[in-house]
Design a protein around this motif. Structure first.
Motif, PDB file in Angstrom:
ATOM      1  N   UNK A 172       0.839  -1.200   0.000  1.00  0.00           N
ATOM      2  CA  UNK A 172       0.000   0.000   0.000  1.00  0.00           C
ATOM      3  C   UNK A 172       0.870   1.245   0.000  1.00  0.00           C
ATOM      4  N   UNK A 173       0.384   2.292  -0.641  1.00  0.00           N
ATOM      5  CA  UNK A 173       0.990   3.616  -0.545  1.00  0.00           C
ATOM      6  C   UNK A 173      -0.138   4.626  -0.380  1.00  0.00           C
ATOM      7  N   UNK A 174       0.036   5.546   0.563  1.00  0.00           N
ATOM      8  CA  UNK A 174      -0.970   6.571   0.853  1.00  0.00           C
ATOM      9  C   UNK A 174      -0.313   7.935   0.696  1.00  0.00           C
ATOM     10  N   UNK A 175      -0.910   8.781  -0.129  1.00  0.00           N
ATOM     11  CA  UNK A 175      -0.380  10.118  -0.369  1.00  0.00           C
ATOM     12  C   UNK A 175      -1.447  11.160  -0.064  1.00  0.00           C
ATOM     13  N   UNK A 176      -0.996  12.402   0.079  1.00  0.00           N
ATOM     14  CA  UNK A 176      -1.930  13.496   0.288  1.00  0.00           C
ATOM     15  C   UNK A 176      -1.359  14.774  -0.299  1.00  0.00           C
ATOM     16  N   UNK A 177      -2.239  15.713  -0.576  1.00  0.00           N
ATOM     17  CA  UNK A 177      -1.820  17.050  -1.007  1.00  0.00           C
ATOM     18  C   UNK A 177      -1.768  17.920   0.239  1.00  0.00           C
ATOM     19  N   UNK A 178      -0.589  18.306   0.643  1.00  0.00           N
ATOM     20  CA  UNK A 178      -0.438  19.046   1.884  1.00  0.00           C
ATOM     21  C   UNK A 178      -1.018  20.450   1.763  1.00  0.00           C
ATOM     22  N   UNK A 179      -1.722  20.853   2.820  1.00  0.00           N
ATOM     23  CA  UNK A 179      -2.376  22.158   2.808  1.00  0.00           C
ATOM     24  C   UNK A 179      -1.372  23.305   2.749  1.00  0.00           C
ATOM     25  N   UNK A 180      -0.224  23.122   3.409  1.00  0.00           N
ATOM     26  CA  UNK A 180       0.744  24.214   3.484  1.00  0.00           C
ATOM     27  C   UNK A 180       1.772  24.175   2.365  1.00  0.00           C
ATOM     28  N   UNK A 181       1.587  23.268   1.403  1.00  0.00           N
ATOM     29  CA  UNK A 181       2.537  23.170   0.298  1.00  0.00           C
ATOM     30  C   UNK A 181       1.787  22.722  -0.948  1.00  0.00           C
TER      31      UNK A 181
END
Length: 311
Positions: A172-181
């Motif tokens: 599994x790989x979990x990613x996110x779009x960071x709010x501060x970047x």
């Protein structure tokens, strides 16, 4: 008086099985019974219903303990599979990997509720990470929710011979779009089950993530970043061979938990402009063009000479 006693007995029959400890409720197929998770207070409450009837709009039948049990999500050749318990859609991607594993993107569907969400979803992610990291007592709840509710993205591999998709995740790989970047995709977690390591699953998941990031370059994405425990040399060398470079040392970054060997981390990032050939990443040294300045910054900021593929 007689009616009061009967009413009290009825309450005991229906309410006693519905305790607040979510870990108590396991169905015959190994999945926990339905419950509601309060995101704001991090508390759980079981969903109880009359036996034989649907539970809060779910199609699964209620068990004799007055709890609704989710069905097993079985492997299928369909392009999309929907798990009603977690409200996750498994979207098949590409051809099967080495005729042994199937790649899915997880689409987390909304349940039209801001304060509450089915804890089945978060239980699925936490149990998967516990199994793959071999950390049975680790708590991933806060990190998972913080990551997945912030425009989270997840990809998983499932063995073709799996009897249950949700219970047999191989990587599994979990990613996110960071709010501060806004120019960065952040890898929250990546793990491979022990028996499937060194078979290329992790590399393939990274490549899939890079394809995703490249497709979002028009939205301003320039980097893929992550944090690695400073003592996890295997992971550090793996990411460096794939093109990531350390740009910052962060002492005492992690919470002091027993499963952390140390709470110091390195911050690494991959510059998408350096990627020349995604399919050759982690294997072919010519697949990525690392600038000498990036290597020098790694030495200067992290006191670490990057591991590189030999030509």
């Amino acid at each position: 008086m007689f009616l009061s006693i009967c009413f009290a007995l009825l309450l005991l029959i229906v309410i006693v099985p519905c305790k607040s400890d979510y870990s108590v409720y396991y169905c015959s197929n190994g999945r926990p019974a339905f419950s509601i998770f309060n995101v704001s207070t991090f508390t759980f409450s079981a969903q109880c219903s009359i036996p034989g009837r649907s539970c809060y709009g779910k199609k699964g039948k209620c068990s004799k303990e007055y709890l609704c049990c989710p069905r097993t999500l079985k492997m299928s050749s369909k392009l999309q599979l929907y798990d009603r318990a977690t409200n996750i859609k498994f979207i098949r991607i590409g051809i099967d990997y080495k005729n042994a594993h199937r790649l899915y993107e997880l689409n987390l569907l909304s349940n039209n509720s801001i304060m509450y969400d089915s804890y089945q979803r978060w239980f699925f992610f936490e149990k998967t990470l516990r199994d793959l990291f071999e950390m049975p007592n680790a708590r991933f709840w806060y990190a998972i929710i913080n990551c997945m509710q912030n425009n989270g993205i997840a990809y998983v591999f499932v063995p073709l011979n799996a009897t249950s998709i949700t219970a047999n995740i191989s990587a599994i790989i979990i990613l996110t779009r960071q709010k501060n970047s806004f120019d960065n995709l952040y890898i929250c977690h990546m793990a491979t089950r022990k028996e499937y390591r060194r078979q290329g699953l992790g590399t393939h998941l990274l490549q899939q993530s890079i394809y995703r990031a490249l497709n979002e370059q028009q939205n301003g994405i320039k980097y893929i970043s992550l944090h690695v425990n400073t003592l996890n040399t295997i992971a550090l060398e793996f990411y460096e061979k794939c093109g990531w470079r350390c740009y910052e040392y962060l002492p005492k970054y992690l919470d002091p938990e027993p499963h952390h060997t140390t709470n110091h981390v390195y911050a690494l990032k991959l510059n998408l402009d350096n990627v020349k050939n995604v399919t050759g990443l982690c294997r072919d040294p010519d697949a990525i063009d690392i600038k000498q300045s990036d290597n020098e910054k790694s030495i200067e900021n992290c006191n670490r000479i990057p591991t590189q593929l030999e030509k």
